[in-house]
Design an enzyme around this catalytic site. Structure first.
Site, mmCIF file in Angstrom:
data_model
loop_
_atom_site.group_PDB
_atom_site.id
_atom_site.type_symbol
_atom_site.label_atom_id
_atom_site.label_comp_id
_atom_site.label_asym_id
_atom_site.label_seq_id
_atom_site.Cartn_x
_atom_site.Cartn_y
_atom_site.Cartn_z
ATOM 1 C CG ASP A 75 -2.072 0.929 1.098
ATOM 2 O OD1 ASP A 75 -2.004 1.826 0.242
ATOM 3 O OD2 ASP A 75 -3.047 0.774 1.850
ATOM 4 C CG ASP A 76 -0.126 4.672 -0.050
ATOM 5 O OD1 ASP A 76 -0.923 4.231 -0.900
ATOM 6 O OD2 ASP A 76 -0.454 5.477 0.839
ATOM 7 C CB CYS A 98 -6.466 2.692 -1.482
ATOM 8 S SG CYS A 98 -4.948 3.008 -0.607
ATOM 9 N NE ARG A 121 -5.993 -1.186 -1.697
ATOM 10 C CZ ARG A 121 -4.983 -1.722 -1.015
ATOM 11 N NH1 ARG A 121 -5.101 -2.905 -0.461
ATOM 12 N NH2 ARG A 121 -3.861 -1.048 -0.864
ATOM 13 C CE LYS A 174 -6.178 -0.013 1.889
ATOM 14 N NZ LYS A 174 -5.526 1.294 1.930
ATOM 15 C CG HIS A 182 -9.841 0.803 1.223
ATOM 16 N ND1 HIS A 182 -8.844 1.722 0.995
ATOM 17 C CD2 HIS A 182 -10.915 1.523 1.629
ATOM 18 C CE1 HIS A 182 -9.281 2.928 1.256
ATOM 19 N NE2 HIS A 182 -10.535 2.844 1.641
ATOM 20 C CB SER A 188 -6.644 3.209 4.881
ATOM 21 O OG SER A 188 -6.845 3.033 3.509
ATOM 22 C CG HIS A 209 -1.836 3.796 3.848
ATOM 23 N ND1 HIS A 209 -2.300 4.565 4.888
ATOM 24 C CD2 HIS A 209 -2.588 4.109 2.775
ATOM 25 C CE1 HIS A 209 -3.291 5.325 4.443
ATOM 26 N NE2 HIS A 209 -3.490 5.067 3.167
ATOM 27 C CG ASP A 268 -2.244 0.841 -3.088
ATOM 28 O OD1 ASP A 268 -1.066 1.226 -2.965
ATOM 29 O OD2 ASP A 268 -3.163 1.264 -2.357
ATOM 30 C CG ASN A 269 -1.730 4.245 -4.386
ATOM 31 O OD1 ASN A 269 -2.777 3.794 -3.941
ATOM 32 N ND2 ASN A 269 -0.796 4.764 -3.596
ATOM 33 C CE LYS A 281 -2.854 7.437 -1.230
ATOM 34 N NZ LYS A 281 -2.863 6.854 0.108
#
Ligand code: MG
Length: 454
Positions: free
Chosen positions: A32-33, A72, A76, A128, A130, A153, A227, A279-280, A300
């Site tokens: 994540d991130d 996010c 996903r 996660k 989300h 998150s 994240h 994810d980004n 992001k």
């Protein structure tokens, strides 16, 4: 005689199934991130990632791998459905799902987990989610037999008295966020002890591999980190050169090492495709607690390269020839690739936006050239064709209320100018015309789903 013949026929019919290779297992490790520049194998001089670097050296490392969204939730949705998020309605002005959102991944969307479950796979989500809290959208409703992790998150559901700026602090309060850790929909711990998450997710996956090694399995490991708020376990805290952000990434690297070791130990490494990605891009406004996109512009939240080009590593020892590829690929390719490995035909009546990467992974065959489209929310902001990228609108990830429109579009050559600094639109009207054609064809084929992020 007749009996012997019958027996021989019966034996001949069963032989192929006796000798057929078992269906390959599939694991997607999703950070994540995590930024493009945050791993040793992607050029980080400060964060040590020996396990991921070894995975990259043994597998295929993508230089041009993309997330399908700049934040996010839509990312996903795209990963699990193999479709641009606009098709499922999982994108929009609010950008992601929040604890008070009513929408979620529509039950009618077909996920990788649902398709693989139908093909006899054991399926697990760890980490996660989300993608929605309500019936139809939850992991157990979307093809996963098991789920262990957070609804959303780790910076959501903040304590009312949490001091401003806590989320990006190098020392965030461990009980500042009321986000719960759940197993199969039941709360195990609230607030979740965030310092333990990477370790516990890893244990969960390692145990699942040991338990399911005899049957094909699909694991979607969606890490909570890196994240913000940033946490690492005591074994990693204060150990990296890059502060708590580096500590968190080094713990994720350890986790990858544990997962690959478990595959080897259980004798299924050669029959398991592991794909690692993010994810980004990095959340740059978090300063030291945000990562790095390396030489790519922005991060992001934006459709500049740093927002959506992410690390991508495919590993399957003995099957994937080690190397580096500059073929353009993206996370929506993972669903068709997984179904191809499972020997399951793609779903009928569903428009998919990805392609099967198996010929590239296993035979080093180039992919058919195709355009890639960069969305911010439900707006198409940019498009890439070959090495060329045109921006119709641009906006920093955070902090600017309005997008800037460009007519003619900005044009960059990502080979000669990966950092998107030199607009060469005036010199290449022919390229802009070709990109416009690809965009028109894409737009004509898009049917937006009912918006879910209101
Ligand atoms: Mg993210």
């Amino acid at each position: 005689m007749k009996l012997i013949l019958t027996l021989l026929v019966a034996l001949a019919l069963t032989l192929p199934s006796v000798f057929a290779a078992p269906k390959p297992n599939i694991i997607i490790i999703f950070c994540d991130d995590l930024g493009y520049g945050d791993l040793g194998s992607y050029g980080s001089p400060v964060i040590r990632t020996p396990h991921l670097d070894r995975m990259a050296a043994e597998g295929l490392r993508f230089t041009d791998f993309y997330s399908a969204a700049e934040v996010c939730t839509p990312s996903r949705a795209a990963l699990l459905t193999g479709r641009y998020p606009i098709r499922s309605g999982m994108c929009g002005n609010r950008r992601v799902l929040f604890p008070n959102s009513k929408g979620g991944l529509p039950a009618a969307e077909l996920t990788i987990a649902e398709s693989l479950k139908g093909a006899g796979y054991a399926t697990a989500h760890v980490g996660k989610w989300h993608l929605g809290l309500y019936e139809g959208s939850r992991p157990l409703d979307q093809g996963f037999e098991r789920t262990f992790g957070l609804h959303y998150s780790n910076d959501m559901d903040a304590r009312a008295d949490l001091p401003k700026g806590s989320v990006g602090s190098p020392t965030p309060p461990h009980d500042g966020w009321n986000v719960a850790l759940l197993r199969d929909g039941k709360v195990l711990e609230q607030p979740a002890d965030q310092t333990t998450l990477t370790k516990r997710y890893t244990d969960e996956v390692v145990n699942f591999i040991g338990e399911k090694k005899g049957a094909p399995f699909f694991i979607y490991l969606a890490h909570t980190f890196p994240h913000v708020p940033m946490f690492a376990s005591p074994a990693f805290k204060g150990k990296s050169h890059a502060g708590i952000y580096g500590d968190a990434v080094e713990e994720l690297d350890w986790s990858v090492g544990e997962v690959l070791a478990a595959l080897r130990k259980n004798g299924v490494a050669e029959n398991t495709l592991v794909f690692f990605t993010s994810d980004n891009g990095p959340w740059l406004i978090m300063g030291d607690q945000g990562g790095s996109a390396g030489l790519l512009r922005e991060g992001k939240g934006s459709t500049w390269e740093g927002g959506m080009r992410v690390p991508g590593i495919a590993w399957m020892p003995g099957r994937i020839k080690p190397g580096v590829t500059s073929e353009l690929a993206h996370m929506m390719d993972l669903l068709p690739t997984a179904l191809s490995l499972a020997g399951t035909p793609p779903p009928k009546d569903v428009t998919l936006d990805g392609t099967d990467l198996a010929p590239l992974l296993f035979e080093s065959k180039p992919l058919t050239a195709r355009p890639f489209f960069y969305y911010r929310g439900d707006q198409l902001f940019a498009a890439r064709l070959g090495e060329w990228k045109a921006h119709f609108q641009t906006q920093d990830g955070y902090g600017r209320p309005q997008a800037e429109r460009h007519d003619p579009p900005l044009l960059f050559h990502l080979g000669r100018d990966a950092s998107e600094k030199r607009n060469v639109a005036a010199q290449h009207p022919d390229v802009l015309a070709r990109i416009a054609e690809a965009v028109n064809a894409h737009k004509a084929a898009i049917v937006p789903g009912p918006p879910q992020l209101q």
